[in-house]
Design an enzyme around this catalytic site. Structure first.
Site, PDB file in Angstrom:
ATOM      1  N   ARG A  36      -7.697   2.555 -12.179  1.00  0.00           N
ATOM      2  CA  ARG A  36      -5.516   2.783 -11.611  1.00  0.00           C
ATOM      3  C   ARG A  36      -5.021   3.460 -13.527  1.00  0.00           C
ATOM      4  NH1 ARG A  36      -4.801  -1.577  -7.427  1.00  0.00           N
ATOM      5  NH2 ARG A  36      -4.933   0.048  -5.168  1.00  0.00           N
ATOM      6  N   LYS A 200     -10.707  -3.274  11.263  1.00  0.00           N
ATOM      7  CA  LYS A 200      -9.533  -3.356  12.920  1.00  0.00           C
ATOM      8  C   LYS A 200      -9.003  -1.960  12.870  1.00  0.00           C
ATOM      9  CE  LYS A 200      -8.818  -8.325  12.681  1.00  0.00           C
ATOM     10  NZ  LYS A 200      -7.517  -8.865  12.102  1.00  0.00           N
ATOM     11  N   GLY A 353      -8.867   1.106  -0.934  1.00  0.00           N
ATOM     12  CA  GLY A 353     -10.136   0.550  -1.763  1.00  0.00           C
ATOM     13  C   GLY A 353     -11.142  -0.513  -1.273  1.00  0.00           C
ATOM     14  N   GLY A 376      -3.131   1.009   1.185  1.00  0.00           N
ATOM     15  CA  GLY A 376      -2.026   1.453   2.435  1.00  0.00           C
ATOM     16  C   GLY A 376      -1.805   2.453   2.467  1.00  0.00           C
TER      17      GLY A 376
END
Ligand code: AMP
Length: 398
Positions: A36, A200, A353, A376
């Site tokens: 990053r 999920k 990630g 996200g």
């Protein structure tokens, strides 16, 4: 389209760059992965080359609005100094006396890094007063923090109101993230294959729905595959199933059929007796998962099937590991998937990630076309959402 940093004259200005330096640290506060920080360098170097001074700001971890040493940006400061091979200044606070005086003294070509933005309560509250204090440190605002663009935080959203559209710009990393996700969704080379995994269905349902009309094939692995297998009537033992989403899974299967999307689910799994790194395990077909056992990785036949389905892909989007890759024993499916994708000649875009982690561990990072720095945020772009951090930088629709 967003306003690019290239659209303005930076000479002699003080430029505030919101970065995403939220890097993982070990127990000794060593940075274990500095991707990053490295991703922010093109924007920082461009600014340096154009004769301005720079104020860098980021969050790290989740401090609760007060100083905590373990969340200090000091390790980032040290790594940045090394990567830039340049002396940089470090403020002990965010908008306090130290930050203000160091920002005022900043000369062209100099860099100041502020302390963790989340040491101030106003950051996560999108507080306009705090945003104003941040904004008063500089003349121009640049957002290069893609990873937080889905959050309405002061240094991402409220601050753009202080600078206004004329003085708010997107950095190169942000532009690249937007460009790749938009190209994928609007102009993919075909066949376009989406590989989706992770724990999920609930977290990726919206993304699946937005992808189906755009893709040619959908490969589903990881824990989320079991809800689909259950929807098809299979008994999957103790594998992860979201019972309340079985009906939604059926809708996705139906929709894929309607849109002529070829859908691939695991045909075998590595099943274990418990969710543990050393659990007794064996590979079995999805029809034969023993009672009480759970699938923690895709099996060898599935790896071959997925490889076959990816053979003719021109564009591949991968988001979500194929199994519990954190446990060595159940990481093979994800590692193989990484190798297969890396070896294709397709445009390969990796999001999330965990998936980026799998690719790095597998040694395939250099082979991928693009690895998104936002988990996200990249998922929300794929879901077709408008991100609050990107909206104020847009001159017209993305
Ligand atoms: P996500 O954040 O939804 O992308 O999920 C990533 C997580 O999914 C990782 O931590 C994996 O360990 C987990 N995962 C992948 N496959 C399985 C599985 N078969 N059962 C349980 N968890 C899984």
């Amino acid at each position: 389209m967003v306003r690019s940093i290239k659209d303005t004259d930076l000479k002699g200005k003080r430029v505030f760059i919101r970065c995403d330096f939220n890097v993982p640290l070990d127990e000794y506060l060593n940075i274990t992965d500095d991707r990053r920080i490295k991703s922010a360098l093109p924007t920082i170097k461009y600014c340096l080359d154009h004769g301005c001074s720079i104020i860098l700001a980021s969050h790290l971890g989740r401090p609760k609005g007060v100083y905590e040493q373990k969340y200090s940006l000091e390790p980032v400061y040290k790594r940045l100094t090394r990567l830039l091979d340049n002396e940089i200044k470090f403020a002990e606070d965010v908008v306090g006396n130290d930050a203000i005086s160091k920002a005022q003294e900043l000369q062209d070509g100099e860099i100041l890094l502020l302390e963790n933005l989340r040491f101030e309560k106003g950051e996560t509250k999108n507080d306009p007063e705090f945003a104003q204090k941040l904004a008063s440190l500089a003349d121009i605002y640049v957002n290069d923090a893609f990873g937080v663009c889905h959050r309405a935080h002061a240094s991402v959203v409220a601050i753009t109101e202080c600078f206004g559209l004329e003085k708010s710009f997107a950095g190169f990393l942000l532009q690249k993230e937007i460009e790749f996700s938009q190209n994928l969704l609007k102009r993919p080379s075909r066949p376009f294959v989406a590989v989706v995994g992770g724990s999920k269905v609930s977290g990726k349902l919206q993304a699946l729905k937005n992808l189906i009309p755009r893709i040619d094939k959908l490969i589903i692995g990881g824990g989320m595959a079991f809800t689909f297998l259950r929807a098809q009537g299979l008994d999957v033992g103790n594998s992860l199933v979201e019972d309340d989403l079985v009906t939604e899974a059926l809708v996705v299967l139906e929709e894929a059929k309607k849109q002529h999307v070829k859908l691939y689910l695991p045909v075998d799994v590595v099943a274990a007796q418990a969710f543990a790194p050393d659990a007794t395990s064996k590979f079995v077909t999805t029809q034969e998962i023993p009672k009480g056992w759970m699938g923690l990785d895709i099996g060898p036949a599935t790896s071959r099937l997925f490889r076959e389905a990816l053979n003719d892909a021109q564009t591949i989007l991968w988001n979500g590991p194929m199994g519990v890759f954190e446990f060595e024993k159940f990481s093979k499916g994800s590692t193989k998937m990484s190798h297969v994708i890396a070896e294709t000649h397709a445009i390969t875009v990796v999001g999330g990630g965990d998936t980026a982690d799998v690719v790095a561990r597998s040694g395939d990072a250099d082979e991928m076309t693009f690895i998104s720095t936002g988990g996200g945020a990249s998922l929300e772009l794929i879901e077709g959402k408008e991100l609050p951090g990107i909206k104020p930088l847009c001159i017209n629709e993305l």
